[in-house]
Design a protein around this motif. Structure first.
Motif, PDB file in Angstrom:
ATOM      1  N   ALA A  50      11.596  10.025  -3.822  1.00 30.51           N
ATOM      2  CA  ALA A  50      11.472   8.933  -3.020  1.00 30.51           C
ATOM      3  C   ALA A  50      12.964   8.374  -2.725  1.00 30.51           C
ATOM      4  N   ARG A  51      13.909   8.363  -3.589  1.00 32.54           N
ATOM      5  CA  ARG A  51      15.248   8.071  -3.579  1.00 32.54           C
ATOM      6  C   ARG A  51      16.051   8.740  -2.243  1.00 32.54           C
ATOM      7  N   GLU A  52      15.442  10.135  -2.209  1.00 36.75           N
ATOM      8  CA  GLU A  52      15.911  10.865  -1.033  1.00 36.75           C
ATOM      9  C   GLU A  52      15.224  10.674   0.182  1.00 36.75           C
ATOM     10  N   GLY A  53      14.304   9.908   0.248  1.00 40.49           N
ATOM     11  CA  GLY A  53      13.620   9.483   1.302  1.00 40.49           C
ATOM     12  C   GLY A  53      12.324  10.213   1.706  1.00 40.49           C
ATOM     13  N   ASP A  54      12.052  10.909   0.927  1.00 43.63           N
ATOM     14  CA  ASP A  54      10.707  11.653   0.989  1.00 43.63           C
ATOM     15  C   ASP A  54       9.426  10.842   1.081  1.00 43.63           C
ATOM     16  N   ARG A  55       8.925  10.853   2.360  1.00 41.37           N
ATOM     17  CA  ARG A  55       7.652  10.002   2.151  1.00 41.37           C
ATOM     18  C   ARG A  55       6.248  10.351   1.616  1.00 41.37           C
ATOM     19  N   GLU A  56       6.358  11.771   1.426  1.00 38.57           N
ATOM     20  CA  GLU A  56       5.217  11.950   0.415  1.00 38.57           C
ATOM     21  C   GLU A  56       5.482  11.466  -0.904  1.00 38.57           C
ATOM     22  N   ALA A  57       6.486  11.706  -1.290  1.00 37.41           N
ATOM     23  CA  ALA A  57       6.769  10.782  -2.594  1.00 37.41           C
ATOM     24  C   ALA A  57       6.530   9.433  -2.604  1.00 37.41           C
ATOM     25  N   MET A  58       7.128   8.742  -1.922  1.00 38.16           N
ATOM     26  CA  MET A  58       6.745   7.182  -1.580  1.00 38.16           C
ATOM     27  C   MET A  58       5.334   7.241  -1.640  1.00 38.16           C
ATOM     28  N   ARG A  59       4.576   7.958  -0.727  1.00 34.24           N
ATOM     29  CA  ARG A  59       3.146   7.654  -0.675  1.00 34.24           C
ATOM     30  C   ARG A  59       2.327   7.925  -2.278  1.00 34.24           C
ATOM     31  N   GLN A  60       2.832   9.013  -2.841  1.00 26.43           N
ATOM     32  CA  GLN A  60       2.522   9.132  -4.339  1.00 26.43           C
ATOM     33  C   GLN A  60       2.745   7.933  -5.183  1.00 26.43           C
ATOM     34  N   ILE A  61       3.983   7.307  -5.272  1.00 24.09           N
ATOM     35  CA  ILE A  61       4.088   6.355  -5.996  1.00 24.09           C
ATOM     36  C   ILE A  61       3.328   5.225  -5.624  1.00 24.09           C
ATOM     37  N   TYR A  62       3.161   4.918  -4.174  1.00 29.11           N
ATOM     38  CA  TYR A  62       2.308   3.862  -3.892  1.00 29.11           C
ATOM     39  C   TYR A  62       0.686   3.666  -4.301  1.00 29.11           C
ATOM     40  N   ASP A  63       0.274   5.214  -3.889  1.00 21.84           N
ATOM     41  CA  ASP A  63      -1.041   5.218  -4.316  1.00 21.84           C
ATOM     42  C   ASP A  63      -1.098   5.280  -5.685  1.00 21.84           C
ATOM     43  N   CYS A  64      -0.318   5.499  -6.486  1.00 23.94           N
ATOM     44  CA  CYS A  64      -0.428   5.611  -8.099  1.00 23.94           C
ATOM     45  C   CYS A  64      -0.454   4.017  -8.279  1.00 23.94           C
ATOM     46  N   TYR A  65       0.372   3.101  -7.894  1.00 33.61           N
ATOM     47  CA  TYR A  65       0.440   1.964  -8.444  1.00 33.61           C
ATOM     48  C   TYR A  65       0.000   0.613  -7.613  1.00 33.61           C
ATOM     49  N   SER A  66      -0.471   0.921  -6.369  1.00 36.50           N
ATOM     50  CA  SER A  66      -0.930  -0.216  -5.356  1.00 36.50           C
ATOM     51  C   SER A  66      -1.949  -1.038  -6.077  1.00 36.50           C
ATOM     52  N   LYS A  67      -2.890  -0.648  -6.570  1.00 38.15           N
ATOM     53  CA  LYS A  67      -4.001  -1.384  -7.285  1.00 38.15           C
ATOM     54  C   LYS A  67      -3.349  -2.222  -8.203  1.00 38.15           C
TER      55      LYS A  67
END
Length: 191
Positions: free
Chosen positions: A15-32
């Protein structure tokens, strides 16, 4: 659905490198979880959505400043970012700077054990907290859930320490009264 430590480390790096899939993974895991935390401060759905969006932007643009310290550190850091974003929104809207005291109740809370909380569903208590006036709700949440001192709360909200203590006291009194009313009403329905 929590990520395993190694999985989380890899997602952060990507995600630090700008990988949108990694950002989505973090979002999906912690958004709730982050939605639940943020909704304690910002009960209005539209404002909540805006705060969450701004908070996630801040999280993903600040990941380079985040220092991984083991399991739970990402979750704790993101929680703090969201709480700060919610408080910024409340400060900007000037809702927490002054709270009008409109209820006719004594300043002193009786020093009994209070109403039995186990008799009240968690969601009902959460709704009662969300219904508190903005300033009371913010102070209550920071004190109870974030375990901040009145000095820290005063600094975060731009209020005096005595105002923080007073608003916490009044929030507790309002909640105690609402819980008692809820229990009394429920008991009347059983008769």
């Amino acid at each position: 659905m929590a990520m395993l430590e190694e999985q989380e480390r890899k997602a952060i790096t990507r995600a630090r490198e700008g990988d949108r899939e990694a950002m989505r993974q973090i979002y999906d895991c912690y958004s709730k979880f982050l939605t639940a935390v943020t909704s304690r401060y910002v009960p209005d759905r539209r404002d909540l959505h805006d705060v969450l969006q701004d908070g996630f932007v801040k999280i993903f643009t600040s990941l380079d400043k985040f220092e991984y310290r083991g399991e739970g550190s990402l979750r704790a850091w993101m929680r703090q970012v969201m709480v700060n974003e919610a408080l910024r929104r409340l400060r900007d809207s000037r809702k927490t700077s002054t709270v009008e005291y409109k209820w006719d109740m004594p300043d002193a809370v009786e020093e009994d054990d209070g109403p039995p909380l186990e008799d009240v569903p968690t969601q009902v208590i959460q709704d009662m907290v969300k219904a508190l006036p903005d300033g009371y709700r913010s102070v209550f949440n920071l004190y109870v859930f974030e375990q901040k001192s009145h000095k820290e709360i005063a600094s975060l909200l731009g209020i005096g320490e005595s105002t923080s203590a007073s608003q916490l006291h009044r929030a507790k009194a309002i909640l105690a009264r609402k819980i008692k009313e809820y229990i009394d009403n429920r008991n009347k329905g059983k008769k």
